[in-house]
Design a protein around this motif. Structure first.
Motif, mmCIF file in Angstrom:
data_model
loop_
_atom_site.group_PDB
_atom_site.id
_atom_site.type_symbol
_atom_site.label_atom_id
_atom_site.label_comp_id
_atom_site.label_asym_id
_atom_site.label_seq_id
_atom_site.Cartn_x
_atom_site.Cartn_y
_atom_site.Cartn_z
ATOM 1 N N SER A 130 -10.999 1.610 -7.600
ATOM 2 C CA SER A 130 -9.852 2.305 -8.560
ATOM 3 C C SER A 130 -8.741 1.168 -8.040
ATOM 4 O O SER A 130 -8.594 0.889 -6.582
ATOM 5 N N ASP B 110 -13.871 -4.891 5.305
ATOM 6 C CA ASP B 110 -13.431 -5.917 4.043
ATOM 7 C C ASP B 110 -15.123 -5.810 3.141
ATOM 8 O O ASP B 110 -16.224 -6.235 3.485
ATOM 9 N N GLN C 65 0.386 6.649 -6.577
ATOM 10 C CA GLN C 65 -0.289 8.359 -6.206
ATOM 11 C C GLN C 65 0.085 9.135 -6.341
ATOM 12 O O GLN C 65 -0.381 10.359 -6.548
ATOM 13 N N GLY D 272 -11.655 0.394 -1.290
ATOM 14 C CA GLY D 272 -9.466 -0.005 -1.047
ATOM 15 C C GLY D 272 -8.884 1.243 -1.157
ATOM 16 O O GLY D 272 -8.386 1.418 -2.900
ATOM 17 N N ASP E 90 -11.191 0.268 3.504
ATOM 18 C CA ASP E 90 -10.467 -0.855 3.129
ATOM 19 C C ASP E 90 -9.614 -1.785 4.512
ATOM 20 O O ASP E 90 -9.883 -1.955 5.450
ATOM 21 N N GLN F 271 0.789 -1.230 -0.017
ATOM 22 C CA GLN F 271 -0.209 0.018 0.382
ATOM 23 C C GLN F 271 0.752 1.066 0.177
ATOM 24 O O GLN F 271 0.399 2.242 -0.980
HETATM 25 C C1 SAM Z 1 -3.714 -1.365 -5.205
HETATM 26 S S1 SAM Z 1 -4.602 -0.795 -3.831
HETATM 27 C C2 SAM Z 1 -5.850 0.790 -4.131
HETATM 28 C C3 SAM Z 1 -5.110 2.089 -4.854
HETATM 29 C C4 SAM Z 1 -6.351 3.614 -4.206
HETATM 30 N N1 SAM Z 1 -7.848 3.083 -4.530
HETATM 31 C C5 SAM Z 1 -5.841 3.363 -5.649
HETATM 32 O O1 SAM Z 1 -6.957 3.714 -6.688
HETATM 33 O O2 SAM Z 1 -4.238 3.926 -5.904
HETATM 34 C C6 SAM Z 1 -5.398 -1.516 -3.655
HETATM 35 C C7 SAM Z 1 -6.542 -2.193 -2.183
HETATM 36 O O3 SAM Z 1 -7.544 -2.316 -2.273
HETATM 37 C C8 SAM Z 1 -7.656 -2.850 -1.483
HETATM 38 N N2 SAM Z 1 -8.542 -4.110 -0.716
HETATM 39 C C9 SAM Z 1 -8.273 -5.254 -1.321
HETATM 40 N N3 SAM Z 1 -9.745 -6.057 -1.233
HETATM 41 C C10 SAM Z 1 -10.603 -5.414 -1.012
HETATM 42 C C11 SAM Z 1 -11.557 -5.481 0.109
HETATM 43 N N4 SAM Z 1 -12.187 -6.617 0.006
HETATM 44 N N5 SAM Z 1 -12.469 -4.945 1.238
HETATM 45 C C12 SAM Z 1 -11.434 -3.549 1.060
HETATM 46 N N6 SAM Z 1 -10.334 -3.268 0.607
HETATM 47 C C13 SAM Z 1 -10.356 -3.827 -0.011
HETATM 48 C C14 SAM Z 1 -6.259 -3.328 -0.192
HETATM 49 O O4 SAM Z 1 -5.999 -3.685 0.857
HETATM 50 C C15 SAM Z 1 -5.556 -2.108 -1.354
HETATM 51 O O5 SAM Z 1 -4.890 -1.407 -0.185
#
Ligand code: SAM
Length: 326
Positions: A210, A190, A121, A158, A178, A114
């Motif tokens: 995203s 989750d 980002q 997320g 997240d 992350q």
């Molecule tokens: C690449 S990062 C996201 C980045 C951000 N949204 C962006 O656009 O840059 C992916 C995120 O999705 C979260 N994630 C994945 N599965 C998830 C779930 N089932 N519920 C909540 N968060 C989730 C992960 O913990 C991670 O922080």
């Protein structure tokens, strides 16, 4: 691999703001490099870490899925392990799972992933992906806003930062969630376990996914997240904002723009309001059809490891080209 670990050590020394945190890495940065070199290094390290983490995550999901499906087969037949998946295969998958988890831990786990994504980002690399969405929300504001005077409700799944929509807080109210929040203002949740709203008041006007779907290793869970998003949105007006790495759409053997749109239509996202392919990312804004309703049995609509016997969109080769991703 030497290059990767060198880059990773630089990355591990950086917080999202670029502060050096370990003395070894600090000397690496100060002795060897000008600002430009360290930026280039951390950018390379960021990309390498993210790529490696995705690869491991995907492989982990495949191993887990094979074990789960063999268990399901065992339960449904009295013949024990299927001929295609022996006890040795189970042992090999279990051993590989241990190795993968160890390597993920060595890389710094989800937390480090992350932080690397937050670096990705950061402003000098194009900023967060809210920029593309806001003009669309502005142009659909009147249709979206069923409660004059109240801000739009946006669920950011997320979310790495709770501040992506801060500038617009007078008309957008964000609920960031997240698995592993990087900020106390992000709820630890989750999405697959998040309670489905039971009344319209708690539905959202916008759901953001995203760079989340590509992060999830298990294709069934990816589908479940997309399906579940429909239960959180206002039918008829709700907007799903989906961002994917461009290669998922333009360089896959199995997926492309046409198939994604078809799949989303099957879920109830019958209008594609807008899409855009940038240098690295694909942006989509879908509107949810009025006819979509939450499932009768809400408790079934969560994390699912059940086998889908007849998937609507079975995995099928669409672009048989050697240079495409598998
Ligand atoms: C690449 S990062 C996201 C980045 C951000 N949204 C962006 O656009 O840059 C992916 C995120 O999705 C979260 N994630 C994945 N599965 C998830 C779930 N089932 N519920 C909540 N968060 C989730 C992960 O913990 C991670 O922080």
């Amino acid at each position: 691999m030497a290059n990767t670990s060198d880059s990773l050590s630089v990355l591990k020394s950086l917080t999202p703001l670029g502060t050096v945190t370990t003395s070894a890495a600090s000397s690496l940065l100060t002795v060897k490099s000008s600002k430009a070199i360290s930026c280039k290094k951390s950018s390379l390290a960021t990309a390498q870490l993210i790529r490696r983490y995705h690869t491991l995550n995907k492989e982990l999901s495949k191993c887990l899925a094979r074990i789960e499906s063999s268990k399901a087969n065992d339960n449904s037949s009295s013949h024990g392990h299927s001929q295609n998946y022996s006890q040795q295969d189970t042992a090999a998958d279990l051993a590989r799972i241990t190795e993968i988890r160890q390597e993920m831990d060595d890389l710094g786990g989800l937390d480090m992933y992350q932080k690397a994504s937050t670096l990705g980002q950061s402003k000098q690399r194009g900023g967060d992906s809210s920029k593309w969405l806001v003009p669309i929300l502005e142009s659909h504001y009147l249709q979206l806003n069923k409660k004059p005077g109240l801000p739009l409700r946006l669920l950011d799944i997320g979310a790495l930062s709770p501040y992506n929509y801060q500038k617009y807080s007078s008309w957008i109210q964000t609920t960031p969630i997240d698995l592993n929040p990087q900020d106390p203002l992000i709820a630890k949740m989750d999405f697959l376990e998040m309670p489905i709203p039971t009344d319209r008041e708690h539905l959202f006007d916008v759901v953001c996914l995203s760079l989340v779907i590509n992060f999830v290793g298990d294709p069934k869970q990816r589908g479940e997240i997309l399906r579940r998003s429909t239960y959180f949105l206002m039918p008829g007006t709700g907007i799903l904002y989906l961002v994917l790495p461009l290669p998922c759409i333009q360089n896959s053997r199995y997926m492309d723009h046409g198939l994604l749109v078809e799949m989303m239509q099957a879920l109830g996202y019958t209008s594609l309001l807008k899409y855009h392919f940038a240098r690295k990312l694909a942006y989509y804004a879908f509107k949810l059809d009025a006819a979509v309703a939450a499932p009768k049995n809400k408790h079934k609509a969560h994390r699912s490891s059940e086998n889908v016997a007849h998937p609507l969109f079975p995995k099928k080769l669409r672009h048989d080209k050697p240079n495409r991703n598998k």
